[in-house]
Scaffold this active site. Structure first.
Site, PDB file in Angstrom:
ATOM      1  N   ALA A 124       0.829  -1.209   0.000  1.00 28.80           N
ATOM      2  CA  ALA A 124       0.000   0.000   0.000  1.00 28.80           C
ATOM      3  C   ALA A 124       0.863   1.259   0.000  1.00 28.80           C
ATOM      4  O   ALA A 124       0.584   2.222  -0.730  1.00 28.80           O
ATOM      5  CB  ALA A 124      -0.941  -0.012   1.201  1.00 28.80           C
ATOM      6  N   TYR A 125       1.909   1.253   0.820  1.00 27.53           N
ATOM      7  CA  TYR A 125       2.815   2.410   0.880  1.00 27.53           C
ATOM      8  C   TYR A 125       3.530   2.599  -0.454  1.00 27.53           C
ATOM      9  O   TYR A 125       3.584   3.716  -0.994  1.00 27.53           O
ATOM     10  CB  TYR A 125       3.822   2.192   2.000  1.00 27.53           C
ATOM     11  N   ALA A 126       4.072   1.515  -1.003  1.00 31.64           N
ATOM     12  CA  ALA A 126       4.787   1.613  -2.273  1.00 31.64           C
ATOM     13  C   ALA A 126       3.869   2.072  -3.394  1.00 31.64           C
ATOM     14  O   ALA A 126       4.297   2.802  -4.303  1.00 31.64           O
ATOM     15  CB  ALA A 126       5.427   0.269  -2.622  1.00 31.64           C
ATOM     16  N   THR A 147       1.403   4.193  -3.145  1.00 36.43           N
ATOM     17  CA  THR A 147       1.261   5.655  -3.083  1.00 36.43           C
ATOM     18  C   THR A 147       2.503   6.334  -3.633  1.00 36.43           C
ATOM     19  O   THR A 147       2.414   7.384  -4.286  1.00 36.43           O
ATOM     20  CB  THR A 147       1.008   6.144  -1.639  1.00 36.43           C
TER      21      THR A 147
END
Length: 245
Positions: free
Chosen positions: A153-155, A157
């Site tokens: 999820a972080y990657a 964004t």
């Protein structure tokens, strides 16, 4: 603006970690700095005072990076206090980790709001206001290509940040404004270290050929290069990770 006047930088997320190191480094290079913060006024003021205590010029100013009116006011404050904006180092972001199958969508939306919408809103205002010779430096992550579990999820964004940055560099043709993204690897900041075991930290530190975690000052060095002498570096993602592949 004459050459005798200092350049002006806005550092989002400038109250701590990588953002603070960037604010202090750009000030050491002679820039006046607006230290943006979202919630911790005390930390932001400490960063500004660290700059002024060394003879530099700095002011702290709050804003929600996802709200256009607040970001507009942030830029207007820089213009009012220092005469314009030449550099934007857009470090503001949050990192929430979990496997895809377990990730809370409310957390996904919150991270997307700051990391993607926030970067877009700040980039939009920078595109409108940066003076000739200016530089916008957004932030991604080396995990966007390293693909570590729990970082999806972080990657995602940050991959969005890379896409908008590379396109904006081309949209600003003829403006003499560079737009790049810095993608740090494992860096010893509170955001990165929070919740990790010593075993995990030691493993991540062993990944680069230099066999250590990055330091905020390492990332600030790259930003200072892009903000100053690197006028022929444009539309790039700079992996600042000690050689992790």
């Amino acid at each position: 603006m004459t050459r005798s006047q200092p350049r002006v930088a806005i550092v989002t997320g400038g109250s701590g970690g990588i953002g603070r190191a960037i604010a202090e480094r750009l000030a050491a290079d002679g820039m006046s700095v607006v230290v943006h913060y979202a919630g911790n006024a005390e930390r932001a003021e400490k960063t500004a005072k660290a700059v002024t205590g060394r003879g530099g010029s700095a002011v702290a100013h709050p804003a929600d990076v996802a709200e256009p009116d607040q970001v507009r006011t942030l830029f207007e404050e820089a213009e009012r206090r220092f005469g314009g904006v030449d550099v934007v180092a857009n470090t503001a972001g949050i990192m929430l980790l979990a496997p895809v199958a377990e990730f809370d969508l409310a957390d996904f939306d919150r991270m997307h709001r700051t990391n993607v919408r926030g970067t877009f809103v700040v980039s939009q205002e920078a595109a409108r206001r940066l003076r000739p010779g200016g530089a916008l430096i957004n932030f991604s992550t080396s995990v966007a290509k390293l693909a570590h579990p729990t970082y999806a999820a972080y990657a995602a964004t940050k991959a969005a940040v890379e896409a908008m940055t590379l396109i904006l560099a081309r949209e600003l043709r003829g403006r003499d404004v560079t737009v790049n993204t810095v993608a740090p690897g494992p860096t010893a900041t509170p955001l990165f270290l929070n919740g990790k075991s010593q075993e995990t930290i030691d493993h991540l530190a062993s990944l680069p050929p230099l066999e250590r975690l990055g330091r905020p000052e390492d990332i600030a060095e790259t930003v200072a290069f892009l903000a100053g002498p690197a006028r022929w570096v444009n539309g790039q993602v700079i992996y600042t990770n000690g050689g992790i592949v």
